[in-house]
Design a protein around this motif. Sequence first.
Motif, PDB file in Angstrom:
ATOM      1  N   ILE A  39       0.842  -1.192   0.000  1.00 60.08           N
ATOM      2  CA  ILE A  39       0.000   0.000   0.000  1.00 60.08           C
ATOM      3  C   ILE A  39       0.878   1.244   0.000  1.00 60.08           C
ATOM      4  CG2 ILE A  39      -1.672   1.331   1.347  1.00 60.08           C
ATOM      5  CD1 ILE A  39      -2.873  -1.291   2.267  1.00 60.08           C
ATOM      6  N   ARG A  40       1.917   1.242   0.841  1.00 58.78           N
ATOM      7  CA  ARG A  40       2.852   2.366   0.863  1.00 58.78           C
ATOM      8  C   ARG A  40       3.533   2.539  -0.500  1.00 58.78           C
ATOM      9  NH1 ARG A  40       3.727   0.502   6.296  1.00 58.78           N
ATOM     10  NH2 ARG A  40       3.741   2.214   7.823  1.00 58.78           N
ATOM     11  N   ASN A  42       2.451   1.605  -3.447  1.00 59.09           N
ATOM     12  CA  ASN A  42       1.484   2.121  -4.426  1.00 59.09           C
ATOM     13  C   ASN A  42       1.258   3.614  -4.228  1.00 59.09           C
ATOM     14  OD1 ASN A  42       0.745  -0.074  -6.114  1.00 59.09           O
ATOM     15  ND2 ASN A  42      -0.398  -0.982  -4.431  1.00 59.09           N
ATOM     16  N   ASN A  43       1.137   4.037  -2.982  1.00 63.30           N
ATOM     17  CA  ASN A  43       0.904   5.459  -2.711  1.00 63.30           C
ATOM     18  C   ASN A  43       2.082   6.324  -3.148  1.00 63.30           C
ATOM     19  OD1 ASN A  43      -1.606   4.933  -1.638  1.00 63.30           O
ATOM     20  ND2 ASN A  43      -0.887   4.843   0.475  1.00 63.30           N
ATOM     21  N   LYS A  44       3.284   5.753  -3.161  1.00 63.01           N
ATOM     22  CA  LYS A  44       4.479   6.492  -3.578  1.00 63.01           C
ATOM     23  C   LYS A  44       4.837   6.224  -5.039  1.00 63.01           C
ATOM     24  CE  LYS A  44       6.485   6.466   1.098  1.00 63.01           C
ATOM     25  NZ  LYS A  44       6.498   7.921   1.285  1.00 63.01           N
ATOM     26  N   ASP A  45       3.979   5.456  -5.747  1.00 64.39           N
ATOM     27  CA  ASP A  45       4.189   5.133  -7.169  1.00 64.39           C
ATOM     28  C   ASP A  45       5.510   4.412  -7.412  1.00 64.39           C
ATOM     29  OD1 ASP A  45       1.754   6.306  -7.988  1.00 64.39           O
ATOM     30  OD2 ASP A  45       2.674   8.292  -8.020  1.00 64.39           O
ATOM     31  N   LYS A 213      -6.282  -1.901  -1.147  1.00 61.73           N
ATOM     32  CA  LYS A 213      -6.791  -0.730  -0.438  1.00 61.73           C
ATOM     33  C   LYS A 213      -6.517  -0.889   1.050  1.00 61.73           C
ATOM     34  CE  LYS A 213     -10.658  -0.187  -3.678  1.00 61.73           C
ATOM     35  NZ  LYS A 213     -12.129  -0.245  -3.823  1.00 61.73           N
ATOM     36  N   SER A 237      -9.798   3.288   1.374  1.00 67.65           N
ATOM     37  CA  SER A 237      -8.913   4.247   0.714  1.00 67.65           C
ATOM     38  C   SER A 237      -7.900   3.485  -0.118  1.00 67.65           C
ATOM     39  CB  SER A 237      -8.198   5.131   1.744  1.00 67.65           C
ATOM     40  OG  SER A 237      -7.453   4.339   2.642  1.00 67.65           O
ATOM     41  N   GLY A 238      -7.560   4.047  -1.264  1.00 69.18           N
ATOM     42  CA  GLY A 238      -6.645   3.366  -2.163  1.00 69.18           C
ATOM     43  C   GLY A 238      -5.799   4.341  -2.943  1.00 69.18           C
ATOM     44  N   PRO A 239      -5.025   3.840  -3.899  1.00 72.72           N
ATOM     45  CA  PRO A 239      -4.153   4.701  -4.701  1.00 72.72           C
ATOM     46  C   PRO A 239      -4.943   5.796  -5.427  1.00 72.72           C
ATOM     47  CG  PRO A 239      -3.611   2.399  -5.049  1.00 72.72           C
ATOM     48  CD  PRO A 239      -4.891   2.428  -4.266  1.00 72.72           C
ATOM     49  N   SER A 241      -5.818   8.668  -4.205  1.00 70.09           N
ATOM     50  CA  SER A 241      -6.724   9.344  -3.264  1.00 70.09           C
ATOM     51  C   SER A 241      -8.165   8.864  -3.393  1.00 70.09           C
ATOM     52  CB  SER A 241      -6.663  10.871  -3.468  1.00 70.09           C
ATOM     53  OG  SER A 241      -5.354  11.352  -3.242  1.00 70.09           O
ATOM     54  N   GLU A 243     -11.542   7.049  -2.386  1.00 69.27           N
ATOM     55  CA  GLU A 243     -12.193   6.797  -1.106  1.00 69.27           C
ATOM     56  C   GLU A 243     -13.612   6.290  -1.323  1.00 69.27           C
ATOM     57  OE1 GLU A 243     -10.949   9.564   2.409  1.00 69.27           O
ATOM     58  OE2 GLU A 243     -11.372  10.845   0.680  1.00 69.27           O
TER      59      GLU A 243
END
Length: 354
Positions: A39-40, A42-45, A213, A237-239, A241, A243
């Motif tokens: 998840i981290r 994905n959030n940081k691409d 998510k 919540s997922g990549p 933003s 929701e």
Amino acid sequence: MMTNAVEVEEEEVISPAIEKQRRERALAIVKKAVRNSLIRLNNKDVAHRLLPGLWATAVNTLIACFDVKDVMKILTNRAAALAHAAENADVPAFDLSGSQLARYAKEVATAGQAISDAIDEIIPLLEKEGLDDRLPESVLDCAIYLLEASWGPVHLRRAMVEQVSTFLSGKAASALFMEPIEQIKIKQEHEHHQPEVEPKPQEAPPMPARGEKLVRVFSDYRLEGTKGEWAYAIHKSGPGSAEELHMMKGEASDSNGRSTPLVAIVEALKAVSHENPATVIIVETCHEFVLKGMEGIGDERLAFRHDKEAPLWRDFDALTHGRDIRYRSIQPNLSEYLQHACDMVMKRGVSKLL
């Protein structure tokens, strides 16, 4: 004649079976942390840099915990145990330079930090179970498990050799490893399938896979006589933003306040059962006793499961099998948005909130 008694402290002797059990338990905890790091990433691409980031994390963990000479011995030992053949053995590594190399190095460093942050979160659990001394080699073995299956043993051995060479050059830091341009492909077991005599009817195309998510579930209930009312609020919540918010309210026959809160959680888990199996699901409630039969292992957990609730527990076990479920007992706080949403659903129902 009196003699001085000399106390000799005997070293604890651990049986091979216990040692294996502890090693496997520590490795399982680390593997779960690595899965959670997605998840981290994905959030940081930087999810595409999971593998080199994991390798960097494994090496940095070894450096932080052991002397460099010991790290070289460990890597040499693991390299000797790898197979000497693989289908991608002759595949070259990526050859990057300039801005491409700088970007690759930056992405690997970002991925490595995200994985390290996820691993830091499990240290209290390892300490609680007396397994914290197994962290560095467990991280390495987790990396080897994943990298051998993806990079192949030949390229994984190359990573180990390059790292030892970096140490020998006097640099006590992880080396930037260049991945092979082709990874190991999962072999299809066509030989186990019998040829079709008749063509299959045309089928609808498969649904696209759902991305991972972070899912929070808050549930509450109240008891009136022999009837219980329950509600839950789910936030996803997922990549990008993304929701989602889901709410539900229901009733259950209940004379002692035990089954109603369990029904709420089972129904909430049904509502998220279609999500990616790697999705992290956090179950929250203000009623700590509700979680007693969900956490723990063996008799510790079964002691809180009553026979009258057996069908609900069977559903619960089926819904949680193979999933990353975490449980939190929290304090009542209606200013917290999920608790507030659940409270409003309990009071007004779902339709009146629209």
